[in-house]
Design an enzyme around this catalytic site. Structure first.
Site, short mmCIF file in Angstrom:
data_model
loop_
_atom_site.label_atom_id
_atom_site.label_comp_id
_atom_site.label_asym_id
_atom_site.label_seq_id
_atom_site.Cartn_x
_atom_site.Cartn_y
_atom_site.Cartn_z
N GLY A 54 0.78 -2.73 5.21
CA GLY A 54 0.77 -4.33 5.84
C GLY A 54 -0.33 -5.03 5.77
N VAL A 55 -0.50 -6.06 6.76
CA VAL A 55 -1.76 -6.77 6.94
C VAL A 55 -2.99 -6.13 7.42
CG1 VAL A 55 -2.88 -8.82 7.67
CG2 VAL A 55 -0.24 -8.95 7.19
N THR A 113 0.81 -1.22 0.00
CA THR A 113 0.15 -0.08 -0.13
C THR A 113 0.80 1.34 -0.17
OG1 THR A 113 -1.48 -1.16 1.47
CG2 THR A 113 -1.76 1.18 1.28
N ARG A 172 -12.70 -9.54 -0.68
CA ARG A 172 -11.95 -8.86 0.34
C ARG A 172 -11.57 -7.52 0.47
NH1 ARG A 172 -6.35 -6.84 1.45
NH2 ARG A 172 -5.97 -7.15 3.72
N VAL A 173 -11.58 -6.56 1.39
CA VAL A 173 -11.44 -5.49 1.51
C VAL A 173 -10.32 -5.19 2.74
CG1 VAL A 173 -12.05 -3.01 1.71
CG2 VAL A 173 -13.49 -4.67 0.44
N GLY A 174 -9.34 -4.65 2.65
CA GLY A 174 -8.38 -4.55 3.62
C GLY A 174 -8.60 -3.14 4.43
N ASP A 175 -7.56 -2.79 5.15
CA ASP A 175 -7.69 -1.43 5.88
C ASP A 175 -7.62 -0.13 5.05
OD1 ASP A 175 -4.97 -2.05 5.50
OD2 ASP A 175 -4.42 -0.46 6.59
#
Length: 337
Positions: free
Chosen positions: A247-248, A195, A223-226
């Site tokens: 990151g994760v 990112t 899936r959607v991350g932060d």
């Protein structure tokens, strides 16, 4: 007369000062550059070229919001970058889905999640902020909104990304790659990263931030991350400062990481101390998980002091101001091995 009430009042004030002294804004000795405005900072080494684009706006007296949008569009357009923008790796079903958000000095914000066929999700996020009563649009609705507002719909799955996806399908094993930037070389000796989060303060002292990504390679469809979630991947408070993450994303979301960093700065923590505290909270909640993943935070306060911290070694961030336009700083980390 020196009475008990007066004594307690003085004691309380002294205690407050003592507490704040532990978290005073970082001194010049702890900063790679003394604070100067305007300034723009961003995650990873591709932040250098992104910052330079943002600097064109900032150095001309432009608004931080315009700067961060222009800046992160550079990695979004980079055909060698497989974790941001149009050349991102697809999900496990072969769809390239992108996430982005943006936030200005007034607390206005916009984001898109799991958007397809649009090369610059950050600009769609800004349009969501400025043209709708909403904060977030996702999936087909986000794509529809973008097309209706003049964005070009195009195939984003590149031959290189498709080849990597088909190779992955042979085993179909999913495990997030830690510090992917150190493991996937790009032409010319450069690397593939994660990112990009960018924070800027303009000449008027106003803050804005942007965050954009194609998410984890070969993730589950949907899936959607932060990155597109305000308070997780990005948060800006014009009275305090701003923060972004990399990151994760799942662990950042669980801890509302960027909002946490900004709130710690509000309490008097320096940017670096606030980032470290946020990382430590992730580790405390899930110590075994944290040993296997990477999460990093980057922050800047209202004065232009900046700092970062990560779980693992390998995170870096770029800084650009009138003194230097191509500074890359290794981020500190909890785990050194």
């Amino acid at each position: 007369m020196y009475n008990r009430r007066k004594f307690l009042k003085i004691s309380a004030a002294g205690a407050s000062l003592a507490a704040l002294s532990k978290y005073t804004p970082a001194s010049a000795a702890n900063l790679s550059l003394a604070p100067t405005l305007p300034i723009v900072i961003s995650t990873w080494d591709f932040g250098i070229v992104a910052n330079k684009e943002a600097w064109k706006t900032l150095s001309a007296g432009g608004r931080a919001l315009d700067a961060v949008e222009a800046g992160v569009r550079i990695p979004e357009a980079d055909m060698h970058n497989h974790t941001v923008g149009r050349a991102g790796y697809p999900d496990r079903d072969g769809h390239v889905t992108l996430d982005a958000c943006i936030m200005d000095e007034f607390g206005n914000c916009g984001s898109v999640g799991a958007i397809e066929y649009i090369a610059h999700p950050i600009s769609v996020a800004r349009m969501v902020m400025e043209k709708t009563p909403h904060v977030m649009l996702v999936g087909d609705g986000a794509t529809q909104f973008a097309v209706e507002n003049g964005f070009k719909k195009e195939k984003l799955l590149t031959p290189e990304s498709e080849k990597a996806w088909k190779e992955w399908l042979k085993t179909a094993q999913y495990s997030p790659v830690m510090n992917i930037e150190n493991q996937q070389h790009r032409p010319g000796g450069k690397y593939n990263h994660d990112t990009i989060g960018m924070l800027a303060i303009d000449a008027k002292g106003n803050l804005s931030g942007a965050c954009t990504t194609s998410g984890m390679a070969f993730k589950m469809h949907g899936r959607v991350g932060d990155s597109p979630i305000i308070g997780a991947g990005l948060y800006v408070d014009n009275e305090v400062g701003g923060a972004t993450s990399t990151g994760v994303g799942e662990e950042v979301i669980r801890n509302v990481g960027s909002f946490l960093v900004v709130e710690l700065m509000r309490q008097g923590y320096s940017p670096e101390e606030a980032c470290k505290a946020a990382v430590e909270r992730i580790i405390k909640k899930k110590p075994e998980t944290a040993k296997k993943i990477q999460v990093g935070f980057l922050a800047i306060n209202k004065k232009g002091e900046y700092g970062a911290y990560a779980i693992q070694q390998g995170f870096s961030f770029a800084v650009c101001n009138a003194q230097k336009q191509d500074l890359l700083i290794p981020g500190k980390s909890i785990y050194k091995g």
